[in-house]
Structures are given as structure tokens and as C-alpha cells.
Design a protein around this motif. Structure first.
Motif, PDB file in Angstrom:
ATOM      1  N   LEU A   5      47.017  59.902  38.291  1.00 62.52           N
ATOM      2  CA  LEU A   5      48.101  59.347  39.098  1.00 62.52           C
ATOM      3  C   LEU A   5      47.659  58.183  39.974  1.00 62.52           C
ATOM      4  N   ILE A   6      46.356  58.022  40.205  1.00 60.79           N
ATOM      5  CA  ILE A   6      45.912  56.897  41.029  1.00 60.79           C
ATOM      6  C   ILE A   6      46.181  55.565  40.324  1.00 60.79           C
ATOM      7  N   PHE A   7      46.430  55.619  39.015  1.00 61.46           N
ATOM      8  CA  PHE A   7      46.687  54.388  38.278  1.00 61.46           C
ATOM      9  C   PHE A   7      48.170  54.039  38.218  1.00 61.46           C
ATOM     10  N   ILE A   8      49.020  54.865  38.826  1.00 65.70           N
ATOM     11  CA  ILE A   8      50.447  54.572  38.830  1.00 65.70           C
ATOM     12  C   ILE A   8      50.751  53.677  40.027  1.00 65.70           C
ATOM     13  N   ASN A   9      50.848  52.384  39.772  1.00 65.40           N
ATOM     14  CA  ASN A   9      51.158  51.431  40.821  1.00 65.40           C
ATOM     15  C   ASN A   9      52.418  50.664  40.433  1.00 65.40           C
ATOM     16  N   LEU A  10      52.827  49.714  41.262  1.00 65.98           N
ATOM     17  CA  LEU A  10      54.084  49.009  41.028  1.00 65.98           C
ATOM     18  C   LEU A  10      54.108  48.258  39.691  1.00 65.98           C
ATOM     19  N   PRO A  11      53.063  47.495  39.328  1.00 71.16           N
ATOM     20  CA  PRO A  11      53.101  46.824  38.026  1.00 71.16           C
ATOM     21  C   PRO A  11      53.251  47.804  36.858  1.00 71.16           C
ATOM     22  N   THR A  12      52.553  48.935  36.940  1.00 75.87           N
ATOM     23  CA  THR A  12      52.645  49.935  35.872  1.00 75.87           C
ATOM     24  C   THR A  12      54.033  50.544  35.815  1.00 75.87           C
ATOM     25  N   LEU A  13      54.646  50.795  36.966  1.00 74.19           N
ATOM     26  CA  LEU A  13      56.000  51.334  36.991  1.00 74.19           C
ATOM     27  C   LEU A  13      56.995  50.355  36.353  1.00 74.19           C
ATOM     28  N   ALA A  47      61.406  43.091  32.334  1.00 73.54           N
ATOM     29  CA  ALA A  47      60.370  43.933  32.932  1.00 73.54           C
ATOM     30  C   ALA A  47      58.987  43.435  32.532  1.00 73.54           C
ATOM     31  N   ASP A  48      58.827  43.069  31.263  1.00 79.20           N
ATOM     32  CA  ASP A  48      57.528  42.575  30.799  1.00 79.20           C
ATOM     33  C   ASP A  48      57.210  41.208  31.382  1.00 79.20           C
ATOM     34  N   LEU A  49      58.247  40.400  31.613  1.00 79.84           N
ATOM     35  CA  LEU A  49      58.028  39.085  32.206  1.00 79.84           C
ATOM     36  C   LEU A  49      57.465  39.193  33.613  1.00 79.84           C
ATOM     37  N   PHE A  50      57.965  40.188  34.363  1.00 74.05           N
ATOM     38  CA  PHE A  50      57.612  40.253  35.775  1.00 74.05           C
ATOM     39  C   PHE A  50      56.487  41.232  36.100  1.00 74.05           C
ATOM     40  N   ASP A  51      56.135  42.143  35.182  1.00 75.25           N
ATOM     41  CA  ASP A  51      55.060  43.078  35.532  1.00 75.25           C
ATOM     42  C   ASP A  51      53.728  42.362  35.715  1.00 75.25           C
ATOM     43  N   GLY A  52      53.495  41.328  34.885  1.00 74.07           N
ATOM     44  CA  GLY A  52      52.265  40.559  35.041  1.00 74.07           C
ATOM     45  C   GLY A  52      52.245  39.771  36.340  1.00 74.07           C
ATOM     46  N   LEU A  53      53.403  39.206  36.697  1.00 76.26           N
ATOM     47  CA  LEU A  53      53.506  38.457  37.949  1.00 76.26           C
ATOM     48  C   LEU A  53      53.226  39.363  39.146  1.00 76.26           C
ATOM     49  N   VAL A  54      53.811  40.563  39.120  1.00 77.19           N
ATOM     50  CA  VAL A  54      53.586  41.524  40.201  1.00 77.19           C
ATOM     51  C   VAL A  54      52.131  41.987  40.208  1.00 77.19           C
ATOM     52  N   ARG A  56      49.480  40.343  39.394  1.00 80.79           N
ATOM     53  CA  ARG A  56      48.600  39.327  39.971  1.00 80.79           C
ATOM     54  C   ARG A  56      48.677  39.307  41.491  1.00 80.79           C
ATOM     55  N   LYS A  57      49.739  39.865  42.053  1.00 82.65           N
ATOM     56  CA  LYS A  57      49.899  39.885  43.508  1.00 82.65           C
ATOM     57  C   LYS A  57      49.566  41.259  44.109  1.00 82.65           C
ATOM     58  N   THR A  58      49.157  42.196  43.244  1.00 81.49           N
ATOM     59  CA  THR A  58      48.849  43.551  43.696  1.00 81.49           C
ATOM     60  C   THR A  58      47.346  43.762  43.752  1.00 81.49           C
ATOM     61  N   ARG A  59      46.876  44.299  44.846  1.00 78.41           N
ATOM     62  CA  ARG A  59      45.440  44.562  44.984  1.00 78.41           C
ATOM     63  C   ARG A  59      45.069  45.798  44.172  1.00 78.41           C
ATOM     64  N   MET A  60      44.162  45.627  43.224  1.00 73.58           N
ATOM     65  CA  MET A  60      43.734  46.728  42.362  1.00 73.58           C
ATOM     66  C   MET A  60      42.227  46.688  42.177  1.00 73.58           C
ATOM     67  N   THR A  61      41.652  47.837  41.843  1.00 72.91           N
ATOM     68  CA  THR A  61      40.241  47.873  41.481  1.00 72.91           C
ATOM     69  C   THR A  61      40.075  47.295  40.076  1.00 72.91           C
ATOM     70  N   ALA A  62      38.839  47.005  39.701  1.00 76.91           N
ATOM     71  CA  ALA A  62      38.576  46.464  38.367  1.00 76.91           C
ATOM     72  C   ALA A  62      39.024  47.446  37.290  1.00 76.91           C
ATOM     73  N   GLU A  63      38.787  48.746  37.542  1.00 76.87           N
ATOM     74  CA  GLU A  63      39.187  49.763  36.567  1.00 76.87           C
ATOM     75  C   GLU A  63      40.707  49.825  36.427  1.00 76.87           C
ATOM     76  N   GLN A  64      41.421  49.754  37.545  1.00 76.74           N
ATOM     77  CA  GLN A  64      42.880  49.770  37.493  1.00 76.74           C
ATOM     78  C   GLN A  64      43.420  48.559  36.748  1.00 76.74           C
ATOM     79  N   ALA A  65      42.803  47.392  36.963  1.00 77.71           N
ATOM     80  CA  ALA A  65      43.245  46.177  36.278  1.00 77.71           C
ATOM     81  C   ALA A  65      43.038  46.302  34.772  1.00 77.71           C
ATOM     82  N   LYS A  66      41.883  46.837  34.364  1.00 78.25           N
ATOM     83  CA  LYS A  66      41.614  47.004  32.931  1.00 78.25           C
ATOM     84  C   LYS A  66      42.587  47.990  32.311  1.00 78.25           C
ATOM     85  N   LEU A  67      42.844  49.079  33.000  1.00 79.84           N
ATOM     86  CA  LEU A  67      43.787  50.065  32.474  1.00 79.84           C
ATOM     87  C   LEU A  67      45.186  49.476  32.386  1.00 79.84           C
TER      88      LEU A  67
END
Length: 204
Positions: A5-13, A47-54, A56-67
């Protein structure tokens, strides 16, 4: 469960919302509501257009970004590979082995396009363009095609156009065509086109 659940963030949602809308499009098409189905498919594209935009503005760990990259790619395979093939089948491309082959080639091209992007990303264009047409564009191209077909073409002519468009998308996904990355005003233009298409589909 708590570890995942730690990987459930706004871009993933937002990515998950796109998948839900794409699957809803497939169900609605099966139940005989093609116009609403295409509206849901357009929503999946937004949704796909904006998840990447969000992202890039969301602070994530390297592991979260890769996932997040992997989740996005798998979601795109469902939303813009399997679902549009299903929509086109339901809406007319079910005439035999030839149509089946076209749909299979489309899905295979989507998988190759996404795998290529996972490996190369935007590196070969210095962050300025994609190599090959992004699969998300199907969420704009196919609804526009459906609207044009519904408004101006006979059923037979519409099927010919649908097959031609399917083949063209298949080729463009795996081509070396440089496609500029959406920036600035394009994040406003795409939603405006999506809204216009949705209004037409809902009220005609």
C-alpha cells in the motif's frame, strides 16, 4: 498488504482510474451502449495523459518511481491494447479470420511499443519526442473515427475506414516516427477535444 500500500499514491490512483474507465467502456459496449462506452474510453485516455504530469510533480522514492513506470505500462496494455481491440470487435470488426488477425496484430504492436518505451523511454529524443506513436492516442483517434463514421458513412464504408485506421495505428506504434511530446498548451487542447467528443456522443 501494508508493504504494497505504500506504493498507492496520486499518480497511481489516476492510472488505476484509467483502467477502470477502460474496462467500463468494454462492459458498456457489450451491453449495447456504444456512445457511453467511447466516452469512458476517452476518459481513460485523459487519465493516462495526466498521470505522468502528476507523477513528475509528486515526490517519490526511486523504487516508487520505478514501480510507477511498470504499473503505467501494464495499465496501458489493458486500456489501449486489449480494450480497444475488444471495442472494435464488438462494434463491427468480427467478420472472420482477417479481422481477427488485424486485431491480434494491433495488440501485439501495442505490447512491442510499450516494451520499447520501457527500455528506451525518451532517451533517443533528448526528452523532446516519442519514437513511434504513443498508444494513448487511440483514445482520441478511435472515438473521432467512430463519430465520423456515425455521422457521415454507411455501415460498410465505416467498416472499411475502421480497418484502415486499425492497420495505420498498428504500423505507427512500431515505427520510428518522431512524435512530439505534449507540452504546455497541448495539455489544454487534448482535453478540449475530448470534451467536445464526449458532449457529441452523450447528446446525439
Amino acid at each position: 498488504m501494508s508493504v504494497m500500500l505504500i506504493f498507492i499514491n496520486l499518480p497511481t490512483l489516476i492510472t488505476f482510474l484509467g483502467v477502470v474507465l477502460a474496462l467500463a467502456a468494454l462492459v458498456l459496449a457489450l451491453e449495447g451502449s456504444p456512445n457511453i462506452a467511447w466516452v469512458c474510453f476517452i476518459g481513460a485516455g485523459l487519465a493516462d495523459l495526466f498521470d505522468g504530469l502528476v507523477a513528475r510533480k509528486t515526490r517519490m522514492t526511486a523504487e516508487q518511481a520505478k514501480l510507477g513506470v511498470q504499473i503505467d505500462s501494464l495499465a496501458d496494455m489493458v486500456s489501449f491494447g486489449i480494450v480497444p481491440a475488444g471495442l472494435l470487435y464488438i462494434m463491427g470488426l468480427s467478420g472472420g479470420i482477417t479481422d481477427y488477425v488485424f486485431l491480434c496484430l494491433y495488440v501485439l504492436a501495442v505490447s512491442q511499443r510499450l516494451a520499447y518505451f520501457n527500455v528506451h523511454g525518451m532517451s533517443d529524443g533528448a526528452q523532446t519526442h516519442y519514437t513511434g506513436l504513443p498508444v494513448t492516442y487511440s483514445a482520441l483517434v478511435l472515438p473521432l473515427l467512430y463519430i465520423f463514421q456515425d455521422a457521415f458513412l454507411s455501415d460498410y464504408a465505416g467498416l472499411i475506414l475502421m480497418k484502415t485506421c486499425l492497420i495505420l495505428l498498428t504500423v505507427l506504434y512500431v515505427s520510428k516516427l518522431p512524435v512530439p511530446k505534449p507540452v504546455g498548451v497541448m495539455y489544454g487542447i487534448f482535453p478540449l477535444i475530448a470534451i467536445a467528443c464526449s458532449v457529441y456522443l452523450l447528446f446525439t
